[in-house]
Design an enzyme around this catalytic site. Structure first.
Site, PDB file in Angstrom:
ATOM      1  N   ASN A   1       4.202  -3.697   0.476  1.00  0.00           N
ATOM      2  CA  ASN A   1       2.820  -3.217   0.480  1.00  0.00           C
ATOM      3  C   ASN A   1       2.104  -3.828  -0.714  1.00  0.00           C
ATOM      4  O   ASN A   1       2.745  -4.222  -1.696  1.00  0.00           O
ATOM      5  CB  ASN A   1       2.788  -1.690   0.390  1.00  0.00           C
TER       6      ASN A   1
ATOM      7  N   HIS B   1      -1.092  -2.958  -3.413  1.00  0.00           N
ATOM      8  CA  HIS B   1      -1.986  -1.896  -3.884  1.00  0.00           C
ATOM      9  C   HIS B   1      -2.959  -2.511  -4.893  1.00  0.00           C
ATOM     10  O   HIS B   1      -2.540  -3.287  -5.761  1.00  0.00           O
ATOM     11  CB  HIS B   1      -1.161  -0.773  -4.530  1.00  0.00           C
TER      12      HIS B   1
ATOM     13  N   GLU C   1      -5.061 -10.066  -5.355  1.00  0.00           N
ATOM     14  CA  GLU C   1      -4.415  -9.752  -4.069  1.00  0.00           C
ATOM     15  C   GLU C   1      -4.122 -10.986  -3.218  1.00  0.00           C
ATOM     16  O   GLU C   1      -2.993 -11.181  -2.764  1.00  0.00           O
ATOM     17  CB  GLU C   1      -5.287  -8.778  -3.264  1.00  0.00           C
TER      18      GLU C   1
END
Ligand code: GRF
Length: 212
Positions: free
Chosen positions: A112, A114, A185
């Site tokens: 994942n 974040h 990201e």
């Protein structure tokens, strides 16, 4: 088996910019130890599905509304994963908290991202713009993004990669969100995916016993 690519599924719910970054990295050869074979979206309106289709990747829409319950939703997902022999799940803005049983099934095989430097500004309820609002409220001068393995604790799994991003005076949450995406990201997610896939294939190449 040498040069085998890990079969990846990306799960998304929204715009899919992280999915796009991964697909672009794959196209550019920056991700070469794995291959996105499947994209699962859980919202009919998710633009991520368009991105996946455009890239020619099998795309399946599975919604909780249609399947009826979390259990049925996860069972439908599992069926697709098994059909495609998926080995690694990449959550990219996937807005559903998966059950412990599902997570355990994919232990150390689910990632994942974040949008903060965990453990700051993470955990239950910390998603989307709120993460950046809280960072600005607290007055941090540096924030960033974190890629981590998924475990039963929300945003609590082992950290794989992080990248820091400066907070600028007068930043709005929207401006900060965009900078974190651009500067962190979209850079570290493809890198982390390649790193994990390379590690997974390297493990396979290790002989289980030493030659005499
Ligand atoms: C990103 O900010 C990511 O960190 C978080 O959800 C957002 C998804 O955006 N997990 P997108 O759908 O990849 O554009």
């Amino acid at each position: 088996m040498l040069n085998r690519k890990i079969r990846i599924a990306v799960f998304a719910s929204g715009g899919g910019t992280n999915l796009q970054a991964i697909l672009d990295a794959q196209e550019a050869g920056k991700i070469h130890s794995g291959e996105v074979c499947l994209v699962i979206v859980n919202r009919e309106s998710a633009y991520a599905a368009e991105r996946a289709k455009k890239a020619g990747i099998k795309t399946v829409i599975i919604t909780k509304k249609k399947t009826g319950s979390q259990e049925a939703f996860e069972a439908a997902i599992l069926k697709e994963l098994e059909k495609e022999k998926i080995e690694l799940i990449v959550l990219a803005g996937f807005m559903n908290v998966l059950s412990e049983a599902f997570i355990r099934h994919y232990e150390k095989r689910m990632l994942n991202i974040h949008p903060s430097l965990l453990p700051s500004f993470g955990g239950q309820g910390f998603y989307g713009l709120l993460v950046h609002e809280k960072a600005l409220e607290r007055g941090v001068k540096v924030t960033g993004a974190t890629v981590h393995y998924v475990n039963e604790l929300v945003d609590g799994g082992e950290i794989i990669m992080q990248k820091a991003v400066d907070v600028k005076d007068g930043d709005t949450p929207e401006e900060l969100q965009l900078r974190v995406m651009h500067e962190a990201e979209w850079i570290i997610y493809p890198e982390a995916v390649e790193k994990v896939c390379a590690e997974m294939t390297a493990k396979e190449e290790q002989p289980c016993r030493k030659k005499e």
